[in-house]
Write an enzyme that holds these catalytic residues in place. Structure first.
Site, mmCIF file in Angstrom:
data_model
loop_
_atom_site.group_PDB
_atom_site.id
_atom_site.type_symbol
_atom_site.label_atom_id
_atom_site.label_comp_id
_atom_site.label_asym_id
_atom_site.label_seq_id
_atom_site.Cartn_x
_atom_site.Cartn_y
_atom_site.Cartn_z
ATOM 1 N N GLU A 107 0.839 -1.196 0.000
ATOM 2 C CA GLU A 107 0.000 0.000 0.000
ATOM 3 C C GLU A 107 0.880 1.254 0.000
ATOM 4 O OE1 GLU A 107 -2.211 0.319 3.647
ATOM 5 O OE2 GLU A 107 -2.461 2.454 3.264
ATOM 6 N N ASP A 142 -7.278 1.140 0.720
ATOM 7 C CA ASP A 142 -5.914 0.647 0.964
ATOM 8 C C ASP A 142 -5.593 -0.565 0.095
ATOM 9 O OD1 ASP A 142 -5.737 2.594 2.855
ATOM 10 O OD2 ASP A 142 -5.863 1.270 4.599
ATOM 11 N N GLU A 170 -4.726 0.508 -3.384
ATOM 12 C CA GLU A 170 -3.351 1.024 -3.441
ATOM 13 C C GLU A 170 -2.350 -0.135 -3.415
ATOM 14 O OE1 GLU A 170 -3.345 5.534 -1.710
ATOM 15 O OE2 GLU A 170 -3.121 3.939 -0.236
ATOM 16 N N ASP A 175 0.675 3.843 -3.094
ATOM 17 C CA ASP A 175 0.277 5.225 -2.823
ATOM 18 C C ASP A 175 1.170 6.201 -3.602
ATOM 19 O OD1 ASP A 175 -1.047 7.291 -0.984
ATOM 20 O OD2 ASP A 175 1.079 7.587 -0.547
#
Lengths: 234, 234
Positions: free
Chosen positions: A48, A121, A124, A52
């Site tokens: 994640e 999440d 990502e 991101d």
């Protein structure tokens, strides 16, 4: 491979070289916590983190290239309209990610597979996993396709309502700050009125516009002012 | 090409295909504000926006790949130790970027070419410019070389002092929170003392260590606890 993940890969139009990356991307930390004895269980939190940063670059670059006249503050704002929990959860839901994620029993019981933050999440993490498994070009194509509608929406808002704020930003660059909108007149019957506005900068009229609402007439005035100031792509 | 920029490009070991990108990266907004009549003057702010995202990904990925045992929170912390105004200004100074940036007269007079924030922004803009001119692979090599010492420093800090915080993070994962360090004994004369500590988790001793300071003995105890808990790469 997680159950039903074939359908997911088909939607993404992507095949993993390292299928364990997909497994990791779809493993919530609550699952790992309930299975600490199996040391090879890894949660999706690290992926994640990577995803991101990948997503920020992809969406940032998209807007950067989309319009040369967009200044830094506007680019940040547009990106944050696309990269946020709500949008990510929406895309995540379209992919039905919630049904593929491995949860701990407690988390699943309390509805973790429907929680926006967890869905965002996981998306990502999935983006991080595909990036790691391939390269920036590949994941860029996938992300731009997944976010197509959300990007369009952000852009249409930008085009529709933003002349006034763009003028404000543009003028700050020149240290000119006093922007004033004046309603010059209203014409016609109540159900079909036309408004005429002008915009003054430091007391000088730099643009005039008319429209069916006061707001619209101001937007047109701001647009004309931008054209006068030489901004391209107005 | 900006004056003296040949030297800069030699240091970067990079040649621009679009040399105007370098020009833009080295143009501060104060210069553009003083030359608004020339509409093709563009400041480096948009490039800075792009470079910021590129840098976050490169440094984030570097730490992600450097150590599989680093968890998300630690990855964020390490990245922020490298990607911050002070570090960026340091690298910017090593490249003498301040001497190449085009400023407005006022900004230059007030020492803008030595201001940390401006130097850091210009480095981000330069990173954005090279990325735009080439690709992620090329700019990654350049960035990792430019930040070599800062990365090493962040990593050595991590290796040296961090067993205690790593243990704390690791235990949070298992919902075990009560960590206690106990000084068991001190041995030897004042100028050559040896300290013995143990670390208890939820009342149970999970590691012991000795060292020339109390802190060091605790670090060793934490390291042994991590080994016992099965963390790799301790």
């Amino acid at each position: 491979m997680p159950k039903g993940a074939k359908e997911l890969l088909k939607k993404l139009e992507y095949d993993f070289e390292n299928i364990e990356y997909l497994d990791i991307a779809l493993t919530h930390s609550s699952f790992v916590n309930e299975h600490i004895s199996k040391t090879n269980n890894v949660s999706n939190e690290r992926f994640e983190f990577l995803g991101d940063a990948v997503l920020d670059l992809i969406i940032g670059e998209y807007f950067f290239r989309s319009d040369e006249s967009l200044r830094e503050g506007k680019l940040s704002k547009l990106r944050s309209e696309v990269v946020n929990e709500q949008s990510l959860a929406k895309v995540s839901n379209e992919l039905k990610l919630g049904s593929f994620i491995k949860f701990g029993k407690g988390e699943l019981k309390s509805g973790g597979n429907q929680r926006e933050s967890i869905l965002a999440d996981a998306l990502e993490a999935l983006i991080g996993a595909i990036y790691l498994d391939s390269d920036l070009e590949t994941i860029t194509k996938i992300v731009l396709k997944l976010f197509e509608n959300i990007l369009k929406e952000a852009e249409s808002k930008k085009n529709f309502t933003d002349y006034k704020s763009r003028l404000q930003e543009n003028l700050q660059q020149y240290n000119k700050n006093v922007v004033e909108y004046v309603l010059d007149k209203e014409e016609g019957p109540d159900n079909n009125k036309l408004f005429y506005s002008s915009v003054k900068v430091d007391g000088e009229v730099v643009g005039c516009g008319s429209g069916k609402t006061k707001k619209k007439s101001e937007q047109i005035a701001a647009k004309r002012a931008l054209l006068k100031l030489g901004e391209k792509n107005v």
